[in-house]
Write a protein that holds these residues in place. Structure first.
Motif, PDB file in Angstrom:
ATOM      1  N   GLY A 128      10.899 -11.365   1.177  1.00  0.00           N
ATOM      2  CA  GLY A 128      10.872 -10.830   2.539  1.00  0.00           C
ATOM      3  C   GLY A 128      11.321  -9.384   2.597  1.00  0.00           C
ATOM      4  N   LEU A 129      12.367  -9.038   1.833  1.00  0.00           N
ATOM      5  CA  LEU A 129      12.866  -7.663   1.823  1.00  0.00           C
ATOM      6  C   LEU A 129      11.825  -6.709   1.245  1.00  0.00           C
ATOM      7  N   LEU A 146       8.546  -7.226   1.089  1.00  0.00           N
ATOM      8  CA  LEU A 146       7.400  -7.185   1.994  1.00  0.00           C
ATOM      9  C   LEU A 146       7.688  -6.281   3.181  1.00  0.00           C
ATOM     10  N   SER A 147       8.898  -6.333   3.695  1.00  0.00           N
ATOM     11  CA  SER A 147       9.286  -5.482   4.815  1.00  0.00           C
ATOM     12  C   SER A 147       9.240  -4.016   4.421  1.00  0.00           C
ATOM     13  N   ASP A 148       9.686  -3.732   3.198  1.00  0.00           N
ATOM     14  CA  ASP A 148       9.684  -2.360   2.709  1.00  0.00           C
ATOM     15  C   ASP A 148       8.261  -1.869   2.490  1.00  0.00           C
ATOM     16  N   SER A 152       5.564  -2.898   3.922  1.00  0.00           N
ATOM     17  CA  SER A 152       4.805  -2.808   5.171  1.00  0.00           C
ATOM     18  C   SER A 152       4.926  -1.436   5.830  1.00  0.00           C
ATOM     19  N   ASP A 153       5.972  -0.667   5.467  1.00  0.00           N
ATOM     20  CA  ASP A 153       6.131   0.670   6.034  1.00  0.00           C
ATOM     21  C   ASP A 153       5.042   1.628   5.566  1.00  0.00           C
ATOM     22  N   ASN A 156       1.951   0.318   3.994  1.00  0.00           N
ATOM     23  CA  ASN A 156       0.811  -0.496   3.541  1.00  0.00           C
ATOM     24  C   ASN A 156      -0.545   0.119   3.901  1.00  0.00           C
ATOM     25  N   ASN A 202      10.266  -1.720  -6.280  1.00  0.00           N
ATOM     26  CA  ASN A 202      10.062  -3.034  -5.678  1.00  0.00           C
ATOM     27  C   ASN A 202       9.437  -4.008  -6.671  1.00  0.00           C
TER      28      ASN A 202
END
Length: 244
Positions: A32-33, A35-37, A39-40, A42, A206
């Motif tokens: 999740g961490l 993916l959140s990073d 997504s900024d 993507n 990542n």
């Protein structure tokens, strides 16, 4: 009558599955961490980059659920449930292995793909477009300007994007701005480094997290498969009461 060996394996597997359930939560959080990073930024990447963290989240969820199947099978001494548990672990292990191989293959073309995506977005950088929003977000977050260097924005004749301007004190990665930033009161400096290398470094960081978590959980899965098969074999051999 249960032997000491069977009891030992049973409770060892039970303890293992409790740890396994906790590790499943850890996998979900790590995925999740990342993916959140990701997504900024993507907009500049393909779905191949979003795939690994999503698979990790799904795998972590499945791990958490089947850990309870392993606990139940161990306590009940259920031969079939233990085999089902081992089979599910094997499926997850193969899934993670496939994702790892796909990521390794994708990495070979990663630099070219990323640069092409950045160049394409740059040519479509006009007001009120997704590329405009994506580039501004990227340059502000990583304190960078352009792909390899600020002049990638074809300065002059075009003006700097506002997000290239820095309104803080002089730093290592900024240079004296031209009149554009100063005239618009956006600061006296412009970021001097390109975004490609910074974005690449972030993605690779990542990736290392995902690889580390993946290797760790793969090792745990192999141990779980061995323990489950061992207990199932012992139950079958000794004709346990729940051998069905």
């Amino acid at each position: 009558m249960e032997t000491c060996g069977m009891n030992f394996i049973k409770y060892l597997l039970f303890i293992f599955n409790m740890v396994f359930a906790i590790s499943g939560l850890g996998i979900i959080i790590a995925g999740g961490l990342v993916l959140s990073d990701v997504s900024d930024f993507n907009h500049f990447t393909t779905s191949d980059l979003l795939g690994p963290p999503i698979v990790l989240i799904v795998a972590g969820t499945i791990v958490f659920i089947i850990a309870f199947l392993g606990c139940f099978g161990a306590i009940r001494e259920s031969y079939k449930m233990l085999l089902a548990f081992a089979g599910l672990l094997l499926v997850i292990f193969i899934l993670e292995l496939a994702v790892g191989i796909a990521a390794a293959v994708y990495k070979a073309d990663f630099d070219d793909t990323l640069k092409k995506s950045l160049k394409y977005a740059m040519t479509n950088y006009t007001e009120s477009t997704a590329e405009h929003v994506a580039w501004d977000r990227l340059q502000k977050k990583f304190k960078c300007c352009g792909i390899e260097k600020p002049n990638d924005w074809n300065i002059p004749p075009a003006p700097w994007p506002d997000s290239c301007c820095w309104d803080g004190p002089a730093e290592k990665d900024v240079v004296k701005a031209d009149n554009y930033c100063e005239t618009k009161q956006l600061g006296n400096f412009v970021y001097s480094t390109g975004c490609f290398q910074k974005l690449k470094t972030k993605i690779e960081s990542n990736t290392k997290v995902l690889i580390g978590v993946g290797i760790g959980i793969a090792f745990v899965e192999v141990v779980g498969i061995v323990l489950a098969c061992w207990l199932a074999y012992t139950i079958k051999k000794e004709g346990g009461t729940n051998h069905k």
